[in-house]
Design a protein around this motif. Sequence first.
Motif, short mmCIF file in Angstrom:
data_model
loop_
_atom_site.label_atom_id
_atom_site.label_comp_id
_atom_site.label_asym_id
_atom_site.label_seq_id
_atom_site.Cartn_x
_atom_site.Cartn_y
_atom_site.Cartn_z
N ARG A 17 -2.22 -42.29 -19.47
CA ARG A 17 -2.76 -41.07 -19.48
C ARG A 17 -2.45 -40.25 -18.12
O ARG A 17 -2.67 -39.06 -18.09
N HIS A 18 -1.73 -41.16 -17.33
CA HIS A 18 -1.40 -40.35 -15.86
C HIS A 18 0.25 -40.54 -15.69
O HIS A 18 0.76 -41.47 -16.06
N ASP A 19 0.78 -39.64 -14.84
CA ASP A 19 2.02 -39.51 -14.47
C ASP A 19 2.03 -40.57 -13.38
O ASP A 19 1.06 -41.03 -12.78
N ASP A 20 3.29 -41.38 -13.19
CA ASP A 20 3.51 -42.28 -12.32
C ASP A 20 3.17 -41.99 -10.78
O ASP A 20 2.35 -42.71 -10.25
N ALA A 21 3.28 -40.75 -10.29
CA ALA A 21 2.79 -40.32 -8.90
C ALA A 21 1.41 -40.59 -8.76
O ALA A 21 0.97 -41.06 -7.84
N THR A 22 0.64 -39.86 -9.72
CA THR A 22 -0.60 -39.99 -9.62
C THR A 22 -1.29 -41.59 -9.71
O THR A 22 -1.98 -41.63 -8.97
N LEU A 23 -0.81 -42.23 -10.82
CA LEU A 23 -1.39 -43.53 -10.92
C LEU A 23 -1.05 -44.47 -9.64
O LEU A 23 -1.85 -45.33 -9.32
N ASN A 24 0.41 -44.19 -9.31
CA ASN A 24 0.68 -45.21 -8.09
C ASN A 24 -0.25 -44.70 -6.92
O ASN A 24 -0.51 -45.72 -5.94
N THR A 25 -0.38 -43.55 -6.62
CA THR A 25 -1.27 -43.01 -5.40
C THR A 25 -2.65 -43.56 -5.50
O THR A 25 -2.89 -44.24 -4.58
N ALA A 26 -3.23 -43.68 -6.86
CA ALA A 26 -4.72 -44.13 -7.01
C ALA A 26 -4.48 -45.81 -6.89
O ALA A 26 -5.60 -46.33 -6.23
N LEU A 27 -3.66 -46.56 -7.40
CA LEU A 27 -3.27 -47.79 -7.31
C LEU A 27 -3.49 -48.11 -5.71
O LEU A 27 -4.08 -49.08 -5.37
N THR A 28 -2.60 -47.51 -5.08
CA THR A 28 -2.24 -47.74 -3.58
C THR A 28 -3.70 -47.46 -2.79
O THR A 28 -4.17 -48.44 -1.94
N HIS A 29 -4.50 -46.43 -3.00
CA HIS A 29 -5.79 -46.20 -2.44
C HIS A 29 -6.70 -47.14 -3.04
O HIS A 29 -7.43 -47.66 -2.10
N ALA A 30 -6.81 -47.59 -3.92
CA ALA A 30 -7.80 -48.68 -4.55
C ALA A 30 -7.56 -50.00 -3.94
O ALA A 30 -8.37 -50.69 -3.49
N TRP A 31 -6.32 -50.39 -3.84
CA TRP A 31 -5.91 -51.75 -3.07
C TRP A 31 -6.25 -51.54 -1.82
O TRP A 31 -6.78 -52.61 -1.15
N ASN A 32 -6.12 -50.60 -1.06
CA ASN A 32 -6.41 -50.29 0.38
C ASN A 32 -8.03 -50.38 0.53
O ASN A 32 -8.33 -51.36 1.46
N LEU A 33 -8.78 -49.95 -0.28
CA LEU A 33 -10.19 -49.89 -0.19
C LEU A 33 -10.46 -51.58 -0.49
O LEU A 33 -11.47 -52.08 0.32
N ILE A 34 -10.02 -52.10 -1.64
CA ILE A 34 -10.21 -53.59 -1.89
C ILE A 34 -9.92 -54.60 -0.66
O ILE A 34 -10.85 -55.27 -0.27
N ARG A 35 -8.72 -54.26 -0.14
CA ARG A 35 -8.31 -55.07 1.18
C ARG A 35 -9.51 -54.95 2.19
O ARG A 35 -9.74 -55.84 3.04
N ASP A 36 -10.06 -53.77 2.53
CA ASP A 36 -10.88 -53.24 3.59
C ASP A 36 -12.08 -54.31 3.07
O ASP A 36 -12.89 -54.92 4.21
N TRP A 37 -12.61 -54.29 1.99
CA TRP A 37 -13.97 -55.05 1.62
C TRP A 37 -13.65 -56.43 1.67
O TRP A 37 -14.44 -57.28 1.72
N LEU A 38 -12.28 -56.94 1.58
CA LEU A 38 -12.08 -58.46 1.47
C LEU A 38 -12.50 -58.90 3.15
O LEU A 38 -12.66 -59.99 3.29
#
Length: 110
Positions: A17-38
Amino acid sequence: MTEICTANRRHRRLRRRHDDATLNTALTHAWNLIRDWLDADDQPHLQRRWSQRLDQLRSDPATDPYRPSQYRIELATYPETILLAGLLASPHWRTFPMPHSEAQRLLGQQ
């Protein structure tokens, strides 16, 4: 570990559904949020869920038994990372930054 299989199917749909740039940016942001919560103590239900997944994984004799490897942590948090990435990649959420509290609220409802 059906959560991880479900997250993998969701991840594949996001790739279509999404182009690589959009999804990779979203994945990076999501992982950063998760890492903060860890590292924080303000998400006991998420941390409990991740600990349960880590416990379900087979032990890895090549790593420290008292400290999970980065790969095991990423696997345990994968369902939430993909859920957040889907939200962050959506046109609705892309228009403004998602505060931590809103992301935490959305994950708590799954």
